[in-house]
Write an enzyme that holds these catalytic residues in place. Structure first.
Site, PDB file in Angstrom:
ATOM      1  N   HIS A 243       0.820  -1.204   0.000  1.00  0.00           N
ATOM      2  CA  HIS A 243       0.000   0.000   0.000  1.00  0.00           C
ATOM      3  C   HIS A 243       0.859   1.260   0.000  1.00  0.00           C
ATOM      4  O   HIS A 243       0.448   2.294  -0.520  1.00  0.00           O
ATOM      5  CB  HIS A 243      -0.932  -0.016   1.205  1.00  0.00           C
ATOM      6  CG  HIS A 243      -2.286   0.563   0.906  1.00  0.00           C
ATOM      7  ND1 HIS A 243      -3.053   0.157  -0.170  1.00  0.00           N
ATOM      8  CD2 HIS A 243      -3.004   1.525   1.527  1.00  0.00           C
ATOM      9  CE1 HIS A 243      -4.180   0.825  -0.185  1.00  0.00           C
ATOM     10  NE2 HIS A 243      -4.181   1.679   0.824  1.00  0.00           N
ATOM     11  N   HIS A 269     -10.623   5.008  -7.711  1.00  0.00           N
ATOM     12  CA  HIS A 269     -11.468   5.496  -6.626  1.00  0.00           C
ATOM     13  C   HIS A 269     -12.848   5.857  -7.163  1.00  0.00           C
ATOM     14  O   HIS A 269     -12.967   6.574  -8.161  1.00  0.00           O
ATOM     15  CB  HIS A 269     -10.853   6.739  -5.982  1.00  0.00           C
ATOM     16  CG  HIS A 269      -9.666   6.443  -5.126  1.00  0.00           C
ATOM     17  ND1 HIS A 269      -8.747   7.406  -4.756  1.00  0.00           N
ATOM     18  CD2 HIS A 269      -9.247   5.285  -4.551  1.00  0.00           C
ATOM     19  CE1 HIS A 269      -7.811   6.856  -4.000  1.00  0.00           C
ATOM     20  NE2 HIS A 269      -8.100   5.575  -3.864  1.00  0.00           N
TER      21      HIS A 269
END
Length: 302
Positions: A243, A269
């Site tokens: 991440h 997103h």
């Protein structure tokens, strides 16, 4: 206790709805189940035997009890979000007239800013060129993760058929089973070509792109472990995990381009607000440069 509750059947129906109609990821379904089962257990202590018995006062009491039990603000927000979603669904099903959780607010938690590596640290991490299968595989995964800003699940889910090396793109399936094609950059393409030459030596069991030494699809946990090991081996000052490379990709793209919408699309997103957190990271960098360089910026030092 919660499994025998009369509240449970509605939750099970709701979870099936999330799986079949909403097609949420297994991890999201698991989080919803965990939080809603906790809600059922707390509701049972309040003698709530049907969802229609849950009013605003009891929802607030449930939230207060969760906090007293040590639940952090972010986890409480997740619990109340799961409850609101369930109750909204029950309203649509005609089981409830109103959603009593809608007016219950969650406590604010401090903004969590993701940590990223600077460009020099990424270069330091990627500065190895060992010619053995596992090292080539790991270097390729690092290059693809940083080159395309993938999620860990997207990386391990890649198949060989998801590559279009002529155009320099990969095809991934992200959250909510949403598909997107992403550029990966010439360096990543070069390493993908190199890895594909070595891949056959591990006798692949299927079409998985990244394999374990036994020929099966590499697990997410194995990727996390290998990335951390390379961070130590390459003497990177901070802990390296997948991440962090995704955060670094986003931050570096935003710093260079200033195009928030493009970064949103690349990251996959659904909401722009999720991507906007990187604008705060960028501002932090600008503020530190300003404080160090501007002659009138000696705040608090007069």
């Amino acid at each position: 206790m919660s499994l025998d509750s009369p509240l449970t059947p509605a939750v099970e129906d709701f979870l099936r709805y999330l799986k079949i109609e909403r097609q949420l990821s297994p991890l999201t379904q698991k989080n919803y189940r965990r939080q809603l089962m906790a809600v059922i257990a707390l509701a049972a202590e309040m003698s709530v035997m049907a969802w229609r018995d849950l009013d605003v006062t009891r929802v607030r009491a449930l939230a207060a009890r969760s906090r007293r039990d040590g639940l952090q603000a972010s986890s409480l927000a997740l619990r109340l979000s799961a409850l609101r979603s369930l109750l909204d669904w029950l309203v649509r099903q005609g089981e409830l007239k109103v959603n009593p959780a809608k007016s219950v607010t969650t406590p604010r938690s401090g903004r969590h800013l993701p940590k990223n590596m600077d460009v020099d640290e990424v270069s330091q991490l990627l500065n190895f060129d060992l010619n053995d299968p596992l090292s080539v595989r790991d270097r390729t995964m690092l290059e693809v993760m940083y080159g395309a800003g993938l999620r860990l699940s997207e990386l391990v889910g890649l198949d060989t058929s998801h590559l279009d090396l002529d155009s320099g793109e990969v095809w991934v399936v992200g959250k909510g089973s949403k598909e997107r094609r992403l550029p990966v950059g010439t360096t990543a393409v070069s390493w993908l070509q190199h890895w594909l030459e070595w891949r056959e030596l591990l006798e692949p069991e299927d079409n998985a792109l990244f394999l374990s030494k036994n020929g099966g699809r590499l697990s997410a946990r194995s990727v996390q472990k290998r990335f951390a090991q390379w961070g130590v081996r390459q003497q990177v000052s901070s802990h390296v995990h997948p991440h962090k490379l995704r955060h670094s990709f986003a931050t570096h793209m935003l710093e260079s381009s200033g195009d928030l919408r493009a970064v949103q699309e690349l990251l996959g997103h659904a909401n722009l607000t999720t991507t906007q957190i990187y604008t705060h990271l960028d501002f932090q960098h600008l503020a530190s440069v300003y404080d160090a360089a501007h002659p009138r910026a000696k705040r608090g030092k007069s």
